[in-house]
Every structure is written in C-alpha cells, then in structure tokens.
Design an enzyme around this catalytic site. Sequence first.
Site, PDB file in Angstrom:
ATOM      1  N   ASP A  84      -4.742   3.542  -2.663  1.00 14.42           N
ATOM      2  CA  ASP A  84      -3.683   2.545  -2.487  1.00 14.42           C
ATOM      3  C   ASP A  84      -4.195   1.215  -3.015  1.00 14.42           C
ATOM      4  OD1 ASP A  84      -1.788   4.229  -1.251  1.00 14.42           O
ATOM      5  OD2 ASP A  84      -2.733   3.964   0.698  1.00 14.42           O
ATOM      6  N   ASP A  86       3.872   5.980  -3.834  1.00 13.68           N
ATOM      7  CA  ASP A  86       4.568   5.621  -2.590  1.00 13.68           C
ATOM      8  C   ASP A  86       5.862   4.866  -2.891  1.00 13.68           C
ATOM      9  OD1 ASP A  86       2.407   6.710  -1.188  1.00 13.68           O
ATOM     10  OD2 ASP A  86       1.420   4.764  -0.971  1.00 13.68           O
TER      11      ASP A  86
END
Length: 167
Positions: free
Chosen positions: A127, A145
């Site tokens: 991330d 995401d």
Amino acid sequence: MARALGGNAMSTGLLPWLGIALILVIADQFTKVLILGYYHLGDSTYVTSFFNIVRAHNTGAAFSFLAAASGWQRWLFTGIAVAAVIFILWLLRSHAGQRLFCFSLACILGGAIGNLVDRLLHGYVVDFLQVHYGGWYFPAFNVADAAITIGAAGLILDELLRVRRAR
C-alpha cells in the site's frame, strides 16, 4: 455448436472487460514496483496538506483486518481472491452486454488480481497512497484498492439504476 459452448460472440463481448482488468493490474503492479524500488518500509513523502506517498505492507484484508494473525490469513485471503476471480469471470461471461455492471466487475477483477499477485509474491499487499486531515489518517491503500472501490460504487449505481428502470 460454438454458440452453445459460449463461443465467439460471448468471448468477443468479454474481451473489453478483460482488457480493462488487465490495464488495472498492470497499473497497480507498476506503481507497486516503483514503491518497492524507491521506498523502504515506513518511508513517506509529503505531497499535499492531505495526501502522502508512504510504503506500507498489509498482511491482512481491508483496513488491515486480521493483519496481526500468525500468517494463515495469507492463504485465506488468497483463496477468497481466487474464488472471487472465478466468480467474476463467470459473471462477466454471463452479462457481457451490461456495460456499467461489467465495467464495475472489471474494476473489481483488476483490483483483486493486483492484490492477489502481491499476496503470492510477497505475502502481503503493498500500500502507498495515504489520505489524511489534521491528525486523522485513512489507512494506506493502492491502485488495486481504488479500482475495487470504484467497482463497488459502480455496482451500487448499476443496481439503483436497474431498480429505477423497473418502476
């Protein structure tokens, strides 16, 4: 016979959606390669007063759900992602003419595959996008995401429009 097996007409309708998913997987993996190459875990770059680039590893699911588990969650989330990919492919094949529905599924498919690749290669999801305001920080996320979120919003919109048309 080819039509009965879902032949050319069906697979041709499927190709644009698979193309969108592929573009998302490539964008997701490319950005993650950049982050892995230029940032160490925890490194952060201030971009704006509400946005940072940060390298984070998520061994869990959304919002780091089960991230503190002992490692079994990697295979649970891998299995869930594989099942989701198969189900989405089936849905895309069955509904190839429904544009918003299939666009949304293609976004979810691309995101699911992008994060699945991470789990298989690294054991965690990379991330790097971080939104914040004041002292509040939204959990870091990635292109996959974002694609999944856009796809989920699209599915909700598609259903709302379907219900509205049915009235």
